[in-house]
Design an enzyme around this catalytic site. Sequence first.
Site, PDB file in Angstrom:
ATOM      1  N   SER A 116     -11.878   0.750  -0.467  1.00 32.62           N
ATOM      2  CA  SER A 116     -11.136   1.859  -1.047  1.00 32.62           C
ATOM      3  C   SER A 116     -11.246   1.848  -2.573  1.00 32.62           C
ATOM      4  O   SER A 116     -11.154   0.785  -3.198  1.00 32.62           O
ATOM      5  CB  SER A 116      -9.665   1.769  -0.665  1.00 32.62           C
ATOM      6  OG  SER A 116      -9.517   1.880   0.736  1.00 32.62           O
ATOM      7  N   ASN A 141      -6.539 -10.512   5.228  1.00 31.25           N
ATOM      8  CA  ASN A 141      -6.749 -10.233   3.802  1.00 31.25           C
ATOM      9  C   ASN A 141      -5.543  -9.514   3.234  1.00 31.25           C
ATOM     10  O   ASN A 141      -4.869  -8.754   3.919  1.00 31.25           O
ATOM     11  CB  ASN A 141      -8.045  -9.436   3.594  1.00 31.25           C
ATOM     12  CG  ASN A 141      -7.811  -7.938   3.561  1.00 31.25           C
ATOM     13  OD1 ASN A 141      -7.463  -7.356   2.536  1.00 31.25           O
ATOM     14  ND2 ASN A 141      -7.985  -7.286   4.719  1.00 31.25           N
ATOM     15  N   GLY A 144      -5.252  -5.948  -1.623  1.00 33.10           N
ATOM     16  CA  GLY A 144      -4.421  -5.016  -2.399  1.00 33.10           C
ATOM     17  C   GLY A 144      -5.235  -4.078  -3.279  1.00 33.10           C
ATOM     18  O   GLY A 144      -4.857  -3.815  -4.432  1.00 33.10           O
ATOM     19  N   PHE A 145      -6.374  -3.599  -2.737  1.00 36.66           N
ATOM     20  CA  PHE A 145      -7.234  -2.631  -3.444  1.00 36.66           C
ATOM     21  C   PHE A 145      -7.685  -3.072  -4.833  1.00 36.66           C
ATOM     22  O   PHE A 145      -7.425  -2.371  -5.829  1.00 36.66           O
ATOM     23  CB  PHE A 145      -6.529  -1.279  -3.627  1.00 36.66           C
ATOM     24  CG  PHE A 145      -6.293  -0.483  -2.369  1.00 36.66           C
ATOM     25  CD1 PHE A 145      -6.934  -0.783  -1.177  1.00 36.66           C
ATOM     26  CD2 PHE A 145      -5.420   0.601  -2.399  1.00 36.66           C
ATOM     27  CE1 PHE A 145      -6.703  -0.032  -0.035  1.00 36.66           C
ATOM     28  CE2 PHE A 145      -5.177   1.359  -1.256  1.00 36.66           C
ATOM     29  CZ  PHE A 145      -5.817   1.036  -0.076  1.00 36.66           C
ATOM     30  N   SER A 205      -3.584   0.969   4.633  1.00 38.90           N
ATOM     31  CA  SER A 205      -3.694  -0.419   4.199  1.00 38.90           C
ATOM     32  C   SER A 205      -2.293  -1.029   4.114  1.00 38.90           C
ATOM     33  O   SER A 205      -1.381  -0.423   3.537  1.00 38.90           O
ATOM     34  CB  SER A 205      -4.367  -0.503   2.831  1.00 38.90           C
ATOM     35  OG  SER A 205      -4.190  -1.809   2.321  1.00 38.90           O
ATOM     36  N   ASN A 207      -1.486  -3.578   2.374  1.00 43.01           N
ATOM     37  CA  ASN A 207      -1.361  -4.426   1.177  1.00 43.01           C
ATOM     38  C   ASN A 207      -0.972  -3.690  -0.106  1.00 43.01           C
ATOM     39  O   ASN A 207      -0.959  -4.275  -1.172  1.00 43.01           O
ATOM     40  CB  ASN A 207      -2.675  -5.191   0.964  1.00 43.01           C
ATOM     41  CG  ASN A 207      -3.011  -6.062   2.170  1.00 43.01           C
ATOM     42  OD1 ASN A 207      -2.144  -6.759   2.680  1.00 43.01           O
ATOM     43  ND2 ASN A 207      -4.247  -5.982   2.628  1.00 43.01           N
ATOM     44  N   THR A 208      -0.719  -2.384   0.019  1.00 45.36           N
ATOM     45  CA  THR A 208      -0.211  -1.632  -1.133  1.00 45.36           C
ATOM     46  C   THR A 208       1.183  -1.138  -0.762  1.00 45.36           C
ATOM     47  O   THR A 208       1.314  -0.300   0.149  1.00 45.36           O
ATOM     48  CB  THR A 208      -1.151  -0.447  -1.470  1.00 45.36           C
ATOM     49  OG1 THR A 208      -2.420  -0.977  -1.850  1.00 45.36           O
ATOM     50  CG2 THR A 208      -0.611   0.411  -2.601  1.00 45.36           C
ATOM     51  N   LYS A 243      -7.670   7.730   7.868  1.00 43.11           N
ATOM     52  CA  LYS A 243      -7.718   6.390   8.465  1.00 43.11           C
ATOM     53  C   LYS A 243      -6.297   5.904   8.732  1.00 43.11           C
ATOM     54  O   LYS A 243      -5.468   5.879   7.815  1.00 43.11           O
ATOM     55  CB  LYS A 243      -8.449   5.422   7.528  1.00 43.11           C
ATOM     56  CG  LYS A 243      -8.608   4.024   8.135  1.00 43.11           C
ATOM     57  CD  LYS A 243      -9.641   3.208   7.394  1.00 43.11           C
ATOM     58  CE  LYS A 243      -9.794   1.823   7.966  1.00 43.11           C
ATOM     59  NZ  LYS A 243     -10.839   1.036   7.309  1.00 43.11           N
ATOM     60  N   ASN A 272      -7.161   0.611  10.763  1.00 46.02           N
ATOM     61  CA  ASN A 272      -7.157  -0.382   9.678  1.00 46.02           C
ATOM     62  C   ASN A 272      -6.697  -1.739  10.236  1.00 46.02           C
ATOM     63  O   ASN A 272      -6.540  -1.887  11.448  1.00 46.02           O
ATOM     64  CB  ASN A 272      -6.216   0.098   8.566  1.00 46.02           C
ATOM     65  CG  ASN A 272      -6.716  -0.318   7.194  1.00 46.02           C
ATOM     66  OD1 ASN A 272      -7.072  -1.482   6.990  1.00 46.02           O
ATOM     67  ND2 ASN A 272      -6.756   0.601   6.259  1.00 46.02           N
ATOM     68  N   THR A 273      -6.458  -2.701   9.389  1.00 49.69           N
ATOM     69  CA  THR A 273      -6.005  -4.029   9.831  1.00 49.69           C
ATOM     70  C   THR A 273      -4.554  -3.952  10.337  1.00 49.69           C
ATOM     71  O   THR A 273      -3.826  -3.017  10.014  1.00 49.69           O
ATOM     72  CB  THR A 273      -6.054  -5.026   8.664  1.00 49.69           C
ATOM     73  OG1 THR A 273      -5.291  -4.489   7.580  1.00 49.69           O
ATOM     74  CG2 THR A 273      -7.482  -5.260   8.198  1.00 49.69           C
ATOM     75  N   GLY A 294     -10.586  -8.346  13.165  1.00 47.62           N
ATOM     76  CA  GLY A 294     -11.472  -9.148  14.003  1.00 47.62           C
ATOM     77  C   GLY A 294     -10.988  -9.218  15.439  1.00 47.62           C
ATOM     78  O   GLY A 294     -10.152  -8.410  15.874  1.00 47.62           O
TER      79      GLY A 294
END
Length: 406
Positions: A116, A141, A144-145, A205, A207-208, A243, A272-273, A294
Amino acid sequence: MPFSKKARSLLIAVAGGHGALFGYLLCTGNDKFYQDVVMPVARLAISDGEKAHSAMITLCKWGLVPKYQCANDRLQTRVFGLDFCSPLGLAAGFDKHGDAIKGVYRMGFSHSEIGSVTPQPQPGNPKPRVFRLVEDQAIINRYGFPSVGHARAHENIQKGIRYKTGPLGINLGANKTSANVVQDFVDGVNAFADLADYFVVNVSSPNTPGLRVHQKREKLLELLTAVLKARDALQRKIPLLLKIAPDLTKEDKESIAQTALELNVDGLIVCNTTISRPETLKSIHKNEAGGLSGDPEKDVAMETLRDMFELTKGRIPIIALGGISSGEEAYRRIRAGASLIQVYTAFTYQGPPLVKRINDELEAFLKRDGLRNIADAVGIDRLGPSPSGYGDRLITLEEQIAASNV
Ligand SMILES: Cc1cc2nc3c(=O)[nH]c(=O)nc-3n(C[C@H](O)[C@H](O)[C@H](O)COP(=O)(O)O)c2cc1C
């Protein structure tokens, strides 16, 4: 001395022979050699996940990866008006800044999703932020972009674009400290209008902080309306995809499907994850904060795909990902409704030969089931066999029912 001369020559010949064999297997992308030797040795040599990622980006930048050309009539496919040499692409997060275009297409991926990318450069979260869960064939992971920002990424892509041999997606993100998230995405559409073959609005995501809130009905409606307006104002019609996360409630999924149908979003990327942690995880890193990807994400990703295909009535093409590591898993996703598939985590464990293997296995499954192409296999488990010739449009549930009543 004649003996030592002979021995030395023999030694040189044996070493040279091994070197040549090693080089040959490395350059030709021998699957077993990569799985048994190259990837485990690389993991030992570079134990830090992020450093390994950077090393692979450098190799790709210089094109120092095995070449594989995806060219197969049965695997060729057309989705949202774009031609793909096979359904298999590289997911967002690998080539975050558009540095690796040369290598990614050289390895035979049909498409690559860059990003991203955020409008302003930002460093992302403190390190360490990438963890290999080797026993689980997974990664956690919390990058965080980290991003070089729109302007630098645009420069990078412009330099590498001559190497692209298939569609190139731009995955857009928002800055962590953004005062206006909607504007960040609109800016992304305008910044890459001359380079993107498709856009992705990534609000999934984990992580943000605050990003995933934009998957909720009111926020999503506001965001997508503004981004689609910017996209519609462009000279070229560039498909725009959304997404989504796998960690959604039934209501979330329903409202996302409804919004995507109402606004004519061109595609969905599922998914996404995940922030969930299956009990089966064995690695010592299993409780690290961040998104899990994964093999352990496979089931939740499949469930999200099935739900989204059903809720969108097969009307919106879906790119499926999350735990795909074989042709068999890729084929299951296609039969469940995916028009394209992507990989990331399995690629980091298995290396470049994964691309050819998935394609070969996919082709074998299509042949086994008497299917002429990917389009004929899309959603077959949900809708029954669909005749090809629908171009880039999926057969709808209603059409299928009508066809079976004739
Ligand atoms: C290290 C890493 C970084 C990622 N960064 C991004 C990103 O920047 N944007 C994004 O949309 N997805 C990102 N992803 C998610 C992947 O694109 C993909 O959705 C997810 O990993 C599931 O696929 P996989 O199981 O094949 O890895 C990242 C994944 C990993 C492992």
